[in-house]
Design a protein around this motif. Structure first.
Motif, PDB file in Angstrom:
ATOM      1  N   ILE A   1       1.021  -1.351  -0.106  1.00 51.46           N
ATOM      2  CA  ILE A   1      -0.122  -0.114   0.083  1.00 51.46           C
ATOM      3  C   ILE A   1       1.100   1.176   0.109  1.00 51.46           C
ATOM      4  O   ILE A   1       1.968   1.532   0.796  1.00 51.46           O
ATOM      5  N   ALA A   2       0.911   1.972  -0.995  1.00 54.82           N
ATOM      6  CA  ALA A   2       1.718   2.883  -1.121  1.00 54.82           C
ATOM      7  C   ALA A   2       1.063   4.377  -1.448  1.00 54.82           C
ATOM      8  O   ALA A   2      -0.008   4.556  -2.103  1.00 54.82           O
ATOM      9  N   ASP A   3       1.585   5.535  -0.750  1.00 57.02           N
ATOM     10  CA  ASP A   3       1.220   7.066  -1.179  1.00 57.02           C
ATOM     11  C   ASP A   3       1.886   7.445  -1.849  1.00 57.02           C
ATOM     12  O   ASP A   3       3.227   7.714  -1.690  1.00 57.02           O
ATOM     13  N   LEU A   4       1.396   7.980  -3.136  1.00 57.59           N
ATOM     14  CA  LEU A   4       2.322   8.558  -4.283  1.00 57.59           C
ATOM     15  C   LEU A   4       1.837  10.168  -4.468  1.00 57.59           C
ATOM     16  O   LEU A   4       0.381  10.302  -4.390  1.00 57.59           O
ATOM     17  N   SER A   5       2.714  11.174  -4.715  1.00 61.49           N
ATOM     18  CA  SER A   5       2.295  12.261  -5.052  1.00 61.49           C
ATOM     19  C   SER A   5       3.098  12.562  -6.277  1.00 61.49           C
ATOM     20  O   SER A   5       3.875  11.898  -6.872  1.00 61.49           O
ATOM     21  N   TYR A   6       2.697  13.944  -6.936  1.00 60.15           N
ATOM     22  CA  TYR A   6       3.323  14.172  -8.270  1.00 60.15           C
ATOM     23  C   TYR A   6       3.799  15.545  -8.148  1.00 60.15           C
ATOM     24  O   TYR A   6       3.251  16.530  -7.588  1.00 60.15           O
ATOM     25  N   SER A   7       4.933  15.858  -8.497  1.00 60.26           N
ATOM     26  CA  SER A   7       5.641  16.975  -8.673  1.00 60.26           C
ATOM     27  C   SER A   7       6.392  17.103  -9.937  1.00 60.26           C
ATOM     28  O   SER A   7       7.846  16.307  -9.940  1.00 60.26           O
ATOM     29  N   ALA A   8       6.173  17.878 -11.049  1.00 62.69           N
ATOM     30  CA  ALA A   8       6.691  17.938 -12.029  1.00 62.69           C
ATOM     31  C   ALA A   8       8.326  18.381 -11.990  1.00 62.69           C
ATOM     32  O   ALA A   8       8.741  19.245 -11.187  1.00 62.69           O
TER      33      ALA A   8
ATOM     34  N   ASN B   1      16.052  11.834 -16.295  1.00 57.73           N
ATOM     35  CA  ASN B   1      16.174  10.537 -15.314  1.00 57.73           C
ATOM     36  C   ASN B   1      15.486  10.679 -14.106  1.00 57.73           C
ATOM     37  O   ASN B   1      15.664   9.559 -13.350  1.00 57.73           O
ATOM     38  N   GLU B   2      14.847  11.468 -13.767  1.00 62.18           N
ATOM     39  CA  GLU B   2      14.193  11.367 -12.540  1.00 62.18           C
ATOM     40  C   GLU B   2      12.576  11.444 -12.832  1.00 62.18           C
ATOM     41  O   GLU B   2      11.928  11.969 -13.697  1.00 62.18           O
ATOM     42  N   SER B   3      11.933  10.625 -12.098  1.00 59.39           N
ATOM     43  CA  SER B   3      10.313  10.550 -12.122  1.00 59.39           C
ATOM     44  C   SER B   3       9.717  11.785 -11.349  1.00 59.39           C
ATOM     45  O   SER B   3      10.099  12.115 -10.144  1.00 59.39           O
ATOM     46  N   PRO B   4       8.636  12.218 -11.911  1.00 54.41           N
ATOM     47  CA  PRO B   4       7.749  13.116 -11.015  1.00 54.41           C
ATOM     48  C   PRO B   4       6.960  12.530 -10.142  1.00 54.41           C
ATOM     49  O   PRO B   4       6.479  13.362  -9.161  1.00 54.41           O
ATOM     50  N   TYR B   5       7.010  11.236  -9.986  1.00 55.77           N
ATOM     51  CA  TYR B   5       6.210  10.861  -8.717  1.00 55.77           C
ATOM     52  C   TYR B   5       7.071  10.757  -7.472  1.00 55.77           C
ATOM     53  O   TYR B   5       8.253  10.339  -7.661  1.00 55.77           O
ATOM     54  N   LEU B   6       6.537  11.031  -6.388  1.00 55.65           N
ATOM     55  CA  LEU B   6       7.195  11.050  -5.119  1.00 55.65           C
ATOM     56  C   LEU B   6       6.422   9.983  -4.312  1.00 55.65           C
ATOM     57  O   LEU B   6       5.230  10.090  -4.134  1.00 55.65           O
ATOM     58  N   LEU B   7       7.391   9.101  -3.667  1.00 52.01           N
ATOM     59  CA  LEU B   7       6.828   8.085  -2.860  1.00 52.01           C
ATOM     60  C   LEU B   7       6.860   8.661  -1.432  1.00 52.01           C
ATOM     61  O   LEU B   7       7.696   8.826  -0.788  1.00 52.01           O
ATOM     62  N   LYS B   8       5.644   8.865  -0.683  1.00 53.27           N
ATOM     63  CA  LYS B   8       5.535   9.404   0.520  1.00 53.27           C
ATOM     64  C   LYS B   8       5.348   8.510   1.796  1.00 53.27           C
ATOM     65  O   LYS B   8       6.173   8.646   2.624  1.00 53.27           O
ATOM     66  N   SER B   9       4.833   7.370   1.376  1.00 56.66           N
ATOM     67  CA  SER B   9       4.820   6.169   2.402  1.00 56.66           C
ATOM     68  C   SER B   9       4.659   4.726   1.682  1.00 56.66           C
ATOM     69  O   SER B   9       4.170   5.036   0.547  1.00 56.66           O
ATOM     70  N   LEU B  10       5.305   3.896   2.126  1.00 56.06           N
ATOM     71  CA  LEU B  10       5.094   2.601   1.535  1.00 56.06           C
ATOM     72  C   LEU B  10       5.092   1.476   2.628  1.00 56.06           C
ATOM     73  O   LEU B  10       6.003   1.258   3.488  1.00 56.06           O
ATOM     74  N   LYS B  11       3.917   0.446   2.491  1.00 55.11           N
ATOM     75  CA  LYS B  11       3.615  -0.468   3.573  1.00 55.11           C
ATOM     76  C   LYS B  11       3.445  -1.776   2.895  1.00 55.11           C
ATOM     77  O   LYS B  11       2.507  -1.861   2.290  1.00 55.11           O
ATOM     78  N   PRO B  12       4.452  -2.660   2.893  1.00 46.25           N
ATOM     79  CA  PRO B  12       4.070  -4.007   2.470  1.00 46.25           C
ATOM     80  C   PRO B  12       2.904  -4.596   3.097  1.00 46.25           C
ATOM     81  O   PRO B  12       2.691  -4.419   4.494  1.00 46.25           O
ATOM     82  N   ILE B  13       2.188  -5.282   2.529  1.00 50.85           N
ATOM     83  CA  ILE B  13       1.032  -6.023   3.036  1.00 50.85           C
ATOM     84  C   ILE B  13       1.389  -7.031   3.850  1.00 50.85           C
ATOM     85  O   ILE B  13       1.228  -8.424   3.336  1.00 50.85           O
ATOM     86  N   GLN B  14       1.815  -7.297   4.982  1.00 50.05           N
ATOM     87  CA  GLN B  14       2.214  -7.955   5.818  1.00 50.05           C
ATOM     88  C   GLN B  14       2.023  -7.845   7.524  1.00 50.05           C
ATOM     89  O   GLN B  14       1.990  -6.600   7.493  1.00 50.05           O
ATOM     90  N   MET B  15       2.034  -8.620   8.416  1.00 46.44           N
ATOM     91  CA  MET B  15       2.072  -8.167   9.669  1.00 46.44           C
ATOM     92  C   MET B  15       3.139  -7.484  10.051  1.00 46.44           C
ATOM     93  O   MET B  15       4.443  -7.912   9.856  1.00 46.44           O
ATOM     94  N   ALA B  16       3.304  -6.663  11.009  1.00 49.42           N
ATOM     95  CA  ALA B  16       4.238  -5.684  11.535  1.00 49.42           C
ATOM     96  C   ALA B  16       5.068  -6.841  12.595  1.00 49.42           C
ATOM     97  O   ALA B  16       6.207  -6.743  12.681  1.00 49.42           O
ATOM     98  N   ASN B  17       4.227  -7.660  13.561  1.00 51.39           N
ATOM     99  CA  ASN B  17       5.049  -8.327  14.616  1.00 51.39           C
ATOM    100  C   ASN B  17       4.241  -9.653  14.707  1.00 51.39           C
ATOM    101  O   ASN B  17       2.952  -9.647  14.174  1.00 51.39           O
ATOM    102  N   PHE B  18       4.858 -10.694  15.492  1.00 50.27           N
ATOM    103  CA  PHE B  18       4.067 -11.956  15.672  1.00 50.27           C
ATOM    104  C   PHE B  18       4.555 -12.288  17.024  1.00 50.27           C
ATOM    105  O   PHE B  18       5.839 -12.216  17.435  1.00 50.27           O
ATOM    106  N   ASP B  19       3.560 -12.729  17.705  1.00 55.58           N
ATOM    107  CA  ASP B  19       3.816 -13.121  19.500  1.00 55.58           C
ATOM    108  C   ASP B  19       3.646 -14.840  19.119  1.00 55.58           C
ATOM    109  O   ASP B  19       2.507 -15.338  19.146  1.00 55.58           O
ATOM    110  N   LEU B  20       4.778 -15.356  19.104  1.00 53.94           N
ATOM    111  CA  LEU B  20       5.136 -16.820  18.939  1.00 53.94           C
ATOM    112  C   LEU B  20       4.325 -17.486  20.525  1.00 53.94           C
ATOM    113  O   LEU B  20       3.687 -18.391  20.334  1.00 53.94           O
ATOM    114  N   ASP B  21       4.765 -17.024  21.628  1.00 50.60           N
ATOM    115  CA  ASP B  21       4.274 -17.303  22.869  1.00 50.60           C
ATOM    116  C   ASP B  21       2.966 -17.491  22.781  1.00 50.60           C
ATOM    117  O   ASP B  21       2.025 -18.425  23.300  1.00 50.60           O
ATOM    118  N   GLY B  22       2.153 -16.502  22.402  1.00 51.37           N
ATOM    119  CA  GLY B  22       0.897 -16.339  22.124  1.00 51.37           C
ATOM    120  C   GLY B  22      -0.063 -17.364  21.288  1.00 51.37           C
ATOM    121  O   GLY B  22      -1.070 -18.034  21.630  1.00 51.37           O
TER     122      GLY B  22
END
Length: 727
Positions: free
Chosen positions: A136-143, A148-169
C-alpha cells in the motif's frame, strides 16, 4: 458458525477470518489471497454478521479506490497529477541504481518506474529488491525537468504483511485445541473444508507448508492436473515466490556475476518451481549443477565467492501416466526433464508428495468456516523457521542404522516441519508423534525406492523405527502395499517365459516381510501366495482385491485357497478394494447374512448397503430357495429422513430375485460395534462398517469410480475375520 469456529474466535480474536469472504471481495482483482485476507482481517475480524457485511463493503471500497487495474493505469496516473496525491495497492519492486547512488521503485500495474525510495524502507523490506512485494503506497506528483528522474514521489510504503508476531501467544492458543481440531483449523486456513478430506489427505496439505517453516527443505510433488499443487506457493504467503514455467537462470536464482546481486534464494523463504515436469524441457546443465550443490550443502558458488542461503525449494509438476503405469513400466520421476532425472539430484530431495493421492479441487471443497488470516499463519511459520524440532523424536524413538545420512536428513526435516505446524508447543503424545514420524519416513522412502529403481548403485534401505525398548516397525509407501509384486523391480523374480531387465538380474532375491511392510503378517501371506507349494492365504484375500478386480499384474488365487482368519488393516487412499474382495470368498453358498451397523441412514450409506446386497446376490446359490439378509441399524431422527423409504425400495427390488431383505431399527441406541455375520459361521468385524470409501461422485454416469468400486480410494479401516465357533 460451528463449535470449532467459536473456539477459534475466542482464542485467536482478531487473527481469523471467514474463508468464503475472499471470493466475495475478489471480483476481477488479480490480487493474491494473502493481500485480500490482510484487508479482510483489518475490517472483518469478527463473528458479528452485520459487522462482517459492513467490513466486506469497506474492503470492496478500498479495492475499488486503490487497487490498480492495468487497464486503468493511465487514468490513475492522471488522477495523481491532477489531485496531487493518491493511495494505491500495487506490486512494487526496487532496484539499486549505482550511477545515481539511489534506490528506485517500479510499480508493476501502474506502469511507472524510477520512483525514489529511501534507504530506510529498503532495509526494512529487503524482498523489495527481488521480484517485488504487494504494498500500500502513497504517491504524489511534482513536475521536474530532469530526464532521469520520475515526477512521482513516494510518501509512504507499507508491505501488506503483519508488523510483528507473538510466538508465545500462538503456542498458548494452540494448547486449547486437540490435535485433530488444530489440523482442521489449519486446513480451513488454507481454504479447504476438512470434512471433505481424510487424515492422510490433510497431512499432504500440511506438508506443502513445511518449506515455509523449515530451512533448506527440498520438496517434490508430482501428480495429475487440478489438485492445487501451486496454490500454496503462489498465494499463501508473502515469504514465498512461485516461478512459472519451472525454468530460471542461475543469475536470477543464485547470484548475478555481473553486479554481484544475490538471487531469489537469498531473499525468499521458499522458492517454488511450477510446471517443473516435462520431458521436452531443456534446462541449462549449469543451473542443475549449482542447484544440486545448493540442495546438498545450503550454499552455492558463482565466481570466486561461496554464498550460503536458507531458502527451501519446492518442485511441482504434472504426471502424464497413472501410478500403476509408473510403478510397472518406469518410475515416479519419469516426467522430469532428462537433466533432473538424475540420481544425484533426486537423492537430495527430502520428501515426495504423491499428487495422485491428492483430490482434484472441486467447488464444494472450499471452506466457508473461519480460519487464520493467511498472513498471520505465514508469520507463525516464518517465526518457527528459526527453531529446530528435529531432535524431539530421540526422547521416545530411534531410527534404524540402515538409513543413510541423506535419508535421516530428509525424514527429520519433514518430521521437524510437521511437528512445528501441528505441535508447536512440543506436546504430542507418543502415538501422535509416531504417526508424524512414520508419515515423514514414508515421504522419504518414496524417494529412496525410486533411486533403487533408477540407479543400480543404490541398495535397498530398511525404513524402520521403534519406540525405545520396543519392536521395530517397518515403513512402506502406499504404492508398495498396492503393487507388492512389481514395486521393487530389481527384486522381482521373473514369471515363466518373462525376460528380466539387467538391473533386476543383479538382485534376484525375494523381498522379506521385514523389508516390505508394516503389516508383516499380511506381507508374509502375500509371499506365501507367490510360492505355489505353500497352501497359504491367497493374494486375493490378502490385499483386498476380488476376482477380476486386481490392479496391476497380480496372480489369481487357486480355488482351494483357505479362507483367511485374522486381522487386516487397509491404508487411507488405497485402491483395489471392494465389498467383493472383502467378503466374496465368504459368501459362496450364502444362506443368511446379518448386518449390524448403526450408521445406515443417509443416502450414501444406503447406497453402500445396496452395493453389498448386489454382491450377496451375485453369490446366490439357486439350489437354495432364498437368501435372508437382515439389517439392524439405528433410526434417523431427522424430520425429512427417507431412511425407511430407501430400505423398503431395496426389499421390493430384491424380493423377486430370491433375496429376502428385512430390517429393524434399534430405538434404544445401544448398538455400536459393526458386524457382518454370514451363515452363522463367520463373524466379520468392521470398524467403519460399510462406510469405507473416500468421497466420489456417485451421480456421474461416466465416472469410473461410480461403476467400479475397485477403482475407488478408501478411508483407513480394519477388518477382523473370525469363525463363530471360535468366539
Amino acid at each position: 458458525m460451528d463449535d470449532l469456529d467459536r473456539k477459534l474466535n475466542d482464542n485467536f480474536a482478531g487473527y481469523v477470518v471467514r474463508k468464503d469472504l475472499v471470493k466475495l471481495v475478489r471480483g476481477n482483482a488479480a490480487v493474491p489471497s494473502y493481500v485480500l485476507e490482510y484487508l479482510l482481517g483489518q475490517n472483518c475480524a469478527t463473528d458479528d454478521e452485520e459487522e462482517i457485511q459492513e467490513g466486506i463493503e469497506r474492503v470492496r471500497d478500498i479495492l475499488a479506490a486503490h487497487y490498480v487495474q492495468r487497464a486503468e493505469a493511465g487514468a490513475i496516473r492522471s488522477d495523481i497529477k491532477q489531485k496531487g496525491f493518491q493511495r494505491v495497492i500495487d506490486k512494487v519492486s526496487v532496484d539499486l541504481v549505482e550511477k545515481r547512488d539511489a534506490y528506485e521503485a517500479t510499480f508493476e500495474n501502474l506502469g511507472i518506474s524510477h520512483v525514489l525510495v529511501t534507504e530506510d524502507i529498503v532495509k526494512k523490506n529487503r524482498r523489495l529488491l527481488v521480484s517485488g512485494v504487494w504494498c500500500i503506497a502513497d504517491l504524489s506528483y511534482s513536475a521536474n525537468e530532469a530526464k532521469n528522474e520520475s515526477p512521482y514521489l513516494l510518501k509512504s510504503l507499507k508491505p501488506i504483511q503483519m508488523a510483528n508476531f507473538d510466538l508465545d501467544g500462538f503456542i498458548d492458543g494452540r494448547s486449547q485445541f486437540t490435535a485433530s481440531e488444530w489440523i482442521d483449523i489449519l486446513i480451513r486456513s488454507i481454504g479447504l473444508d476438512p470434512a471433505q478430506l481424510g487424515e492422510r489427505a490433510k497431512l499432504f496439505q500440511l506438508t506443502r507448508l513445511v518449506p515455509y517453516c523449515e530451512r533448506n527443505y527440498n520438496l517434490v510433488e508430482l501428480g495429475p492436473k487440478g489438485t492445487g499443487k501451486s496454490h500454496v506457493f503462489s498465494e499463501f504467503s508473502p515469504h514465498g515466490i512461485l516461478i512459472s514455467g519451472g525454468e530460471v537462470t542461475p543469475a536470477k536464482l543464485f547470484v548475478n556475476n555481473s553486479n554481484g546481486k544475490i538471487g531469489l534464494v537469498g531473499y525468499w523463504d521458499c522458492v517454488a518451481f511450477d510446471e517443473f515436469a516435462g520431458k521436452n524441457k531443456r534446462p541449462k546443465p549449469d543451473i542443475v549443477d549449482i542447484l544440486k550443490n545448493y540442495m546438498a550443502n545450503k550454499s552455492f558458488s558463482r565466481g570466486i565467492e561461496q554464498v550460503s542461503a536458507e531458502a527451501s525449494l519446492a518442485f511441482v509438476g504434472n504426471t502424464s501416466h497413472d501410478v500403476g503405469y509408473m510403478i510397472g513400466q518406469t518410475d515416479l520421476f519419469e516426467d522430469l526433464p532428462a537433466v533432473y532425472h538424475d540420481s544425484a539430484f533426486i537423492d537430495r530431495i527430502h520428501a515426495y508428495i504423491p499428487g495422485w493421492e491428492v483430490d482434484i479441487i472441486r467447488g464444494d471443497m472450499f471452506s466457508s468456516n473461519y480460519g487464520f488470516i493467511v498472513d498471520y499463519l505465514a508469520e507463525a511459520l516464518r517465526t518457527l523457521r528459526t527453531l529446530d524440532y528435529s531432535g524431539l523424536y530421540r526422547e521416545r524413538f530411534e531410527l534404524s542404522d540402515d538409513l543413510s545420512t541423506r535419508d535421516r536428513d530428509g525424514i527429520l526435516k519433514t518430521y521437524s516441519g510437521l511437528m512445528k505446524i501441528i505441535f508447536p508447543g512440543k506436546n504430542a503424545t507418543a502415538e501422535e508423534e509416531a504417526k508424524t514420524l512414520e508419515f515423514a519416513m514414508e515421504l522419504r522412502c518414496r524417494v529412496k525406492d525410486q533411486l533403487y529403481r533408477i540407479d543400480e548403485t543404490f541398495s535397498r534401505t530398511h525404513f524402520r523405527y521403534r519406540l525405545k525398548g520396543g519392536t521395530w516397525q517397518s515403513v512402506t509407501t502406499l504404492e508398495e502395499d498396492s503393487y507388492p509384486r512389481i514395486y521393487h523391480s530389481r527384486d522381482r523374480v521373473p514369471l515363466d517365459g518373462e525376460d528380466v531387465a539387467p538391473a533386476a538380474k543383479l538382485a534376484q532375491q525375494k523381498t522379506t516381510a521385514e523389508d516390505a511392510s508394516p503389516h508383516a503378517s499380511e506381507r508374509n501371506d502375500i509371499q506365501a501366495a507367490d510360492a505355489p507349494e505353500v497352501p497359504a492365504v491367497s493374494e486375493e484375500e490378502d490385499d483386498g482385491r476380488g476376482k477380476d478386480e486386481a490392479v496391476g499384474p497380480i496372480s489369481l488365487p487357486s480355488p482351494e485357497s483357505k479362507l483367511f482368519e485374522g486381522h487386516k488393516t487397509f491404508r487411507e487412499n488405497q485402491r483395489g478394494i471392494s465389498y467383493e474382495s472383502l467378503f466374496g470368498s465368504y459368501l459362496d453358498g450364502v444362506r443368511s447374512v446379518e448386518i449390524i451397523d448403526p450408521y445406515i441412514r443417509n443416502f450414501y450409506q444406503c447406497r453402500n448397503l445396496m452395493e453389498l446386497l448386489e454382491v450377496i446376490l451375485s453369490h446366490f446359490d439357486y439350489s437354495v430357495p432364498e437368501v435372508k439378509v437382515h439389517l439392524l441399524t439405528a433410526p434417523d431422527e431427522h424430520l425429512d429422513s427417507r431412511q425407511t423409504s430407501y430400505f423398503d425400495q431395496m426389499a421390493e427390488s430384491f424380493a423377486p430375485l430370491g433375496l429376502d431383505f428385512s430390517y429393524d431399527l434399534d430405538t434404544t441406541h445401544t448398538i455400536h460395534a459393526r458386524h457382518l455375520i454370514i451363515n452363522h459361521e463367520w463373524d466379520i468385524l468392521l470398524d467403519r462398517g460399510l462406510d469405507i470409501w473416500q468421497r466420489f461422485d456417485a451421480n456421474d454416469a461416466f465416472s469410473v469410480e461410480a461403476g467400479m468400486p475397485v477403482m475407488r480410494r478408501v478411508k483407513q479401516f480394519e477388518v477382523v475375520y473370525q469363525r463363530m465357533n471360535q468366539i
